[in-house]
Design a protein around this motif. Sequence first.
Motif, PDB file in Angstrom:
ATOM      1  N   LEU A  83      18.157   0.874 -11.213  1.00  0.00           N
ATOM      2  CA  LEU A  83      19.520   0.699 -10.696  1.00  0.00           C
ATOM      3  C   LEU A  83      20.359  -0.163 -11.633  1.00  0.00           C
ATOM      4  O   LEU A  83      21.428  -0.637 -11.268  1.00  0.00           O
ATOM      5  CB  LEU A  83      19.498   0.112  -9.277  1.00  0.00           C
ATOM      6  N   PRO A 119      28.373  -1.243  -5.714  1.00  0.00           N
ATOM      7  CA  PRO A 119      27.770   0.025  -6.116  1.00  0.00           C
ATOM      8  C   PRO A 119      28.795   1.145  -6.183  1.00  0.00           C
ATOM      9  O   PRO A 119      29.751   1.180  -5.420  1.00  0.00           O
ATOM     10  CB  PRO A 119      26.750   0.311  -5.020  1.00  0.00           C
ATOM     11  N   ILE A 123      25.180   5.809  -8.509  1.00  0.00           N
ATOM     12  CA  ILE A 123      23.918   5.702  -7.777  1.00  0.00           C
ATOM     13  C   ILE A 123      23.553   7.055  -7.177  1.00  0.00           C
ATOM     14  O   ILE A 123      22.385   7.442  -7.187  1.00  0.00           O
ATOM     15  CB  ILE A 123      23.996   4.582  -6.719  1.00  0.00           C
ATOM     16  N   LEU A 131      23.412   6.149  -2.501  1.00  0.00           N
ATOM     17  CA  LEU A 131      24.545   5.232  -2.314  1.00  0.00           C
ATOM     18  C   LEU A 131      24.668   4.808  -0.850  1.00  0.00           C
ATOM     19  O   LEU A 131      24.925   3.639  -0.562  1.00  0.00           O
ATOM     20  CB  LEU A 131      25.845   5.873  -2.808  1.00  0.00           C
ATOM     21  N   ALA A 147      23.155  -3.742  -3.206  1.00  0.00           N
ATOM     22  CA  ALA A 147      22.646  -3.357  -4.529  1.00  0.00           C
ATOM     23  C   ALA A 147      22.512  -4.536  -5.490  1.00  0.00           C
ATOM     24  O   ALA A 147      22.626  -4.378  -6.689  1.00  0.00           O
ATOM     25  CB  ALA A 147      23.531  -2.271  -5.135  1.00  0.00           C
TER      26      ALA A 147
END
Length: 180
Positions: A83, A119, A123, A131, A147
């Motif tokens: 991520l 985010p 994602i 997400l 996140a």
Amino acid sequence: MSGTVTAVSSNGEYSFTKPNRESITLLAGLGVEGDVHAGVTVKHRSRVAQDPTQPNLRQVHLIHEELFTQVGEAGFTVKPGELGENITTRGIDLLGLPVGTLLRIGDEAVVELTGLRNPCVQIDNFQDGLLKQVVGRDGAGNLVRRAGVMSIVRAGGIVRPGDSIKVELPAEPHRPLDRV
């Protein structure tokens, strides 16, 4: 309050994910040595487009490893660095810490929390539907970002998996983390 570094990651090129490393070097006032987001001013592309002279409050991105377990329960597989975080932690409620919290990592490094990662759709490009797992709403309808957190480097040093993390809260009154 204390925790542990479980992984460290960096990437010298713009990419959503960051490969895991044996160690990373934090540079005071800059970020992770050799990482594309290191610098005194903003490096994130959308923020550079808005105002390239803004201070870089996103030098080091940290995510709690517990998030990977949570999204795993919803059917997603996420590993450290995927991520885009630089430091993956275990045992600390990163999202519950206030602005200005110092994290003393290993023997020398110190980062100061500046806010929450905001985010974006990237994602979902990584894993469709992810997400919605890292951004949601609480019972009152408020936006909740999960996140990870962003920070600046106050004291440089080498950070490795297995390093301890000690939490030092700022003076009260505490301000909750918000997006940066």
